[in-house]
Design a protein around this motif. Structure first.
Motif, short mmCIF file in Angstrom:
data_model
loop_
_atom_site.label_atom_id
_atom_site.label_comp_id
_atom_site.label_asym_id
_atom_site.label_seq_id
_atom_site.Cartn_x
_atom_site.Cartn_y
_atom_site.Cartn_z
N UNK A 193 46.14 29.95 33.36
CA UNK A 193 46.85 31.01 34.06
C UNK A 193 46.50 32.35 33.42
N UNK A 194 46.88 33.41 34.12
CA UNK A 194 46.78 34.75 33.55
C UNK A 194 48.01 35.54 34.01
N UNK A 195 48.43 36.48 33.17
CA UNK A 195 49.60 37.30 33.49
C UNK A 195 49.40 38.67 32.88
N UNK A 196 49.71 39.70 33.64
CA UNK A 196 49.57 41.07 33.18
C UNK A 196 50.90 41.59 32.64
N UNK A 197 50.86 42.19 31.47
CA UNK A 197 52.00 42.89 30.89
C UNK A 197 51.63 44.36 30.76
N UNK A 198 52.53 45.25 31.16
CA UNK A 198 52.28 46.68 30.99
C UNK A 198 53.51 47.34 30.38
N UNK A 199 53.27 48.44 29.71
CA UNK A 199 54.30 49.38 29.32
C UNK A 199 54.08 50.57 30.23
N UNK A 200 54.97 50.75 31.21
CA UNK A 200 54.74 51.79 32.21
C UNK A 200 56.06 52.24 32.83
N UNK A 201 55.93 53.25 33.69
CA UNK A 201 57.06 53.76 34.47
C UNK A 201 56.51 54.46 35.69
N UNK A 230 50.76 47.60 40.07
CA UNK A 230 49.54 47.11 39.43
C UNK A 230 49.03 45.89 40.20
N UNK A 231 47.72 45.79 40.32
CA UNK A 231 47.09 44.66 41.00
C UNK A 231 46.00 44.06 40.12
N UNK A 232 45.69 42.81 40.39
CA UNK A 232 44.56 42.15 39.74
C UNK A 232 43.57 41.80 40.85
N UNK A 233 42.30 42.05 40.59
CA UNK A 233 41.29 41.78 41.60
C UNK A 233 40.04 41.18 40.99
N UNK A 234 39.22 40.63 41.86
CA UNK A 234 37.96 40.03 41.43
C UNK A 234 36.82 40.97 41.77
N UNK A 235 35.99 41.25 40.78
CA UNK A 235 34.80 42.07 40.99
C UNK A 235 33.58 41.27 40.54
N UNK A 236 32.42 41.73 40.96
CA UNK A 236 31.17 41.08 40.56
C UNK A 236 30.09 42.13 40.42
N UNK A 237 28.94 41.69 39.97
CA UNK A 237 27.80 42.59 39.88
C UNK A 237 27.35 42.95 41.30
N UNK A 279 39.48 43.15 50.26
CA UNK A 279 39.24 42.89 48.84
C UNK A 279 40.10 41.74 48.31
N UNK A 280 39.53 40.96 47.40
CA UNK A 280 40.26 39.87 46.74
C UNK A 280 41.12 40.47 45.64
N UNK A 281 42.33 40.88 46.02
CA UNK A 281 43.27 41.53 45.10
C UNK A 281 44.67 41.06 45.39
N UNK A 282 45.48 41.00 44.33
CA UNK A 282 46.85 40.55 44.43
C UNK A 282 47.75 41.46 43.61
N UNK A 283 48.95 41.72 44.13
CA UNK A 283 49.92 42.54 43.39
C UNK A 283 50.44 41.75 42.20
N UNK A 284 50.40 42.37 41.04
CA UNK A 284 50.97 41.77 39.84
C UNK A 284 52.45 42.14 39.74
N UNK A 285 52.73 43.45 39.77
CA UNK A 285 54.10 43.91 39.68
C UNK A 285 54.19 45.39 40.02
N UNK A 298 47.27 29.25 42.04
CA UNK A 298 47.11 30.51 42.77
C UNK A 298 45.72 30.59 43.39
N UNK A 299 45.64 31.17 44.57
CA UNK A 299 44.36 31.24 45.29
C UNK A 299 43.29 32.04 44.56
N UNK A 300 43.68 32.92 43.64
CA UNK A 300 42.71 33.69 42.86
C UNK A 300 41.64 32.77 42.27
#
Length: 150
Positions: free
Chosen positions: A31-39, A55-62, A97-103, A124-126
Protein backbone atom coordinates in the motif's frame (compact mmCIF):
# COMPACT_ATOMS: atom_id res chain seq x y z
CA UNK A 1 5.54 25.29 -2.42
CA UNK A 2 2.18 26.86 -3.16
CA UNK A 3 -0.50 26.49 -5.83
CA UNK A 4 -3.23 29.10 -6.13
CA UNK A 5 -6.29 29.28 -8.34
CA UNK A 6 -7.39 32.67 -9.69
CA UNK A 7 -10.62 31.56 -11.36
CA UNK A 8 -12.85 28.50 -11.82
CA UNK A 9 -10.15 26.47 -13.53
CA UNK A 10 -8.24 23.74 -11.79
CA UNK A 11 -4.64 24.67 -10.92
CA UNK A 12 -2.12 21.99 -10.07
CA UNK A 13 1.57 21.36 -9.59
CA UNK A 14 3.56 18.16 -9.35
CA UNK A 15 5.00 18.47 -5.85
CA UNK A 16 6.85 15.17 -5.35
CA UNK A 17 7.77 12.47 -7.84
CA UNK A 18 9.29 9.05 -7.22
CA UNK A 19 12.16 7.47 -9.06
CA UNK A 20 11.03 4.96 -11.71
CA UNK A 21 9.52 1.99 -9.87
CA UNK A 22 11.02 -1.39 -10.69
CA UNK A 23 9.23 -4.73 -10.80
CA UNK A 24 10.59 -5.84 -7.40
CA UNK A 25 9.41 -2.65 -5.68
CA UNK A 26 5.95 -2.94 -7.20
CA UNK A 27 5.70 -6.62 -6.20
CA UNK A 28 6.70 -5.86 -2.60
CA UNK A 29 4.45 -2.81 -2.15
CA UNK A 30 1.28 -3.58 -0.20
CA UNK A 31 0.00 0.00 0.00
CA UNK A 32 0.92 3.66 -0.11
CA UNK A 33 -0.46 6.62 1.83
CA UNK A 34 0.29 10.32 1.62
CA UNK A 35 0.80 12.43 4.75
CA UNK A 36 1.03 16.21 4.51
CA UNK A 37 1.43 19.14 6.84
CA UNK A 38 -0.77 21.69 5.11
CA UNK A 39 -3.71 24.08 5.28
CA UNK A 40 -5.97 25.95 2.91
CA UNK A 41 -6.06 29.74 2.54
CA UNK A 42 -7.69 30.11 5.99
CA UNK A 43 -11.06 31.55 5.00
CA UNK A 44 -14.11 30.65 2.93
CA UNK A 45 -17.21 32.59 1.93
CA UNK A 46 -19.60 29.60 1.77
CA UNK A 47 -18.82 26.52 3.90
CA UNK A 48 -21.52 24.44 2.18
CA UNK A 49 -19.53 24.46 -1.09
CA UNK A 50 -16.76 22.30 0.42
CA UNK A 51 -12.98 22.41 0.24
CA UNK A 52 -11.30 23.27 -3.04
CA UNK A 53 -7.66 22.60 -2.16
CA UNK A 54 -6.52 19.02 -2.17
CA UNK A 55 -3.77 16.50 -2.96
CA UNK A 56 -3.79 13.75 -5.59
CA UNK A 57 -1.58 10.82 -6.48
CA UNK A 58 -1.04 10.00 -10.14
CA UNK A 59 0.93 7.73 -12.41
CA UNK A 60 3.48 9.22 -14.77
CA UNK A 61 5.92 7.64 -17.20
CA UNK A 62 8.73 8.58 -19.52
CA UNK A 63 7.58 10.30 -22.72
CA UNK A 64 7.01 7.92 -25.64
CA UNK A 65 9.74 7.84 -28.24
CA UNK A 66 9.03 8.61 -31.89
CA UNK A 67 8.90 4.90 -32.71
CA UNK A 68 6.64 4.06 -29.74
CA UNK A 69 3.01 3.57 -30.78
CA UNK A 70 1.78 3.52 -27.20
CA UNK A 71 -1.66 5.00 -26.50
CA UNK A 72 -1.21 4.92 -22.73
CA UNK A 73 0.35 8.39 -22.60
CA UNK A 74 -0.21 11.66 -24.37
CA UNK A 75 2.35 14.30 -25.36
CA UNK A 76 -0.27 16.90 -24.39
CA UNK A 77 0.18 15.93 -20.75
CA UNK A 78 3.96 16.34 -20.75
CA UNK A 79 5.43 18.01 -17.69
CA UNK A 80 8.89 19.06 -16.65
CA UNK A 81 9.51 18.41 -12.98
CA UNK A 82 12.90 18.97 -11.40
CA UNK A 83 14.56 18.45 -14.78
CA UNK A 84 12.56 15.28 -15.55
CA UNK A 85 10.37 15.13 -18.63
CA UNK A 86 7.38 12.95 -17.70
CA UNK A 87 3.87 12.41 -19.03
CA UNK A 88 0.70 11.53 -17.17
CA UNK A 89 -0.52 8.05 -17.97
CA UNK A 90 -4.09 7.98 -19.24
CA UNK A 91 -7.01 5.63 -18.67
CA UNK A 92 -7.39 3.42 -21.76
CA UNK A 93 -11.19 3.81 -21.83
CA UNK A 94 -11.64 7.55 -21.24
CA UNK A 95 -8.16 9.02 -21.85
CA UNK A 96 -8.44 10.81 -18.49
CA UNK A 97 -5.25 11.02 -16.38
CA UNK A 98 -4.64 8.13 -13.97
CA UNK A 99 -5.01 10.19 -10.79
CA UNK A 100 -6.83 9.77 -7.50
CA UNK A 101 -7.66 12.19 -4.69
CA UNK A 102 -5.65 11.47 -1.57
CA UNK A 103 -7.19 14.08 0.73
CA UNK A 104 -8.47 17.63 1.04
CA UNK A 105 -7.37 20.32 3.45
CA UNK A 106 -9.57 21.13 6.45
CA UNK A 107 -11.96 23.86 5.40
CA UNK A 108 -11.05 27.46 6.41
CA UNK A 109 -8.24 26.40 8.73
CA UNK A 110 -5.49 28.98 9.38
CA UNK A 111 -3.17 26.56 11.20
CA UNK A 112 -1.05 23.97 9.45
CA UNK A 113 -2.25 20.47 10.32
CA UNK A 114 -1.13 16.92 9.63
CA UNK A 115 -3.40 15.13 7.17
CA UNK A 116 -3.39 11.40 6.47
CA UNK A 117 -4.64 10.63 2.99
CA UNK A 118 -6.48 7.62 1.68
CA UNK A 119 -4.70 4.28 1.98
CA UNK A 120 -4.12 2.96 -1.53
CA UNK A 121 -3.88 -0.73 -0.64
CA UNK A 122 -3.29 -3.63 -3.02
CA UNK A 123 -7.03 -3.73 -3.91
CA UNK A 124 -6.99 -0.14 -5.23
CA UNK A 125 -7.15 0.22 -9.01
CA UNK A 126 -3.93 2.28 -9.00
CA UNK A 127 -1.94 -0.96 -8.76
CA UNK A 128 -3.63 -2.46 -11.83
CA UNK A 129 -2.43 0.45 -14.00
CA UNK A 130 1.11 1.02 -12.75
CA UNK A 131 3.91 -0.78 -14.60
CA UNK A 132 7.67 -1.12 -14.07
CA UNK A 133 9.37 2.14 -15.06
CA UNK A 134 6.39 4.29 -14.09
CA UNK A 135 6.59 6.92 -11.35
CA UNK A 136 4.12 8.13 -8.74
CA UNK A 137 3.58 11.87 -8.62
CA UNK A 138 1.93 13.84 -5.82
CA UNK A 139 -0.04 16.84 -7.05
CA UNK A 140 -1.10 19.91 -5.09
CA UNK A 141 -4.44 21.12 -6.52
CA UNK A 142 -6.79 24.09 -6.15
CA UNK A 143 -9.88 25.35 -7.91
CA UNK A 144 -11.80 28.66 -7.73
CA UNK A 145 -10.55 32.13 -6.96
CA UNK A 146 -8.36 32.43 -3.88
CA UNK A 147 -8.10 28.72 -3.06
CA UNK A 148 -4.64 27.38 -2.33
CA UNK A 149 -3.03 24.58 -0.33
CA UNK A 150 0.00 25.61 1.74
Amino acid sequence: MEVQSWDGRRTEQCWIITDPLDEKTLYQTASTQLYTWSRDQGWVSNRSKGSWSWFEIGITSEPPTNDDNSTSTSPNTAQIFDGLNVVQKLRPDSKEPLRWRSHSNVLAERNIQEHAGEVFDYHHELWSFIKPGDRLCIYMCAKFRGWNPW
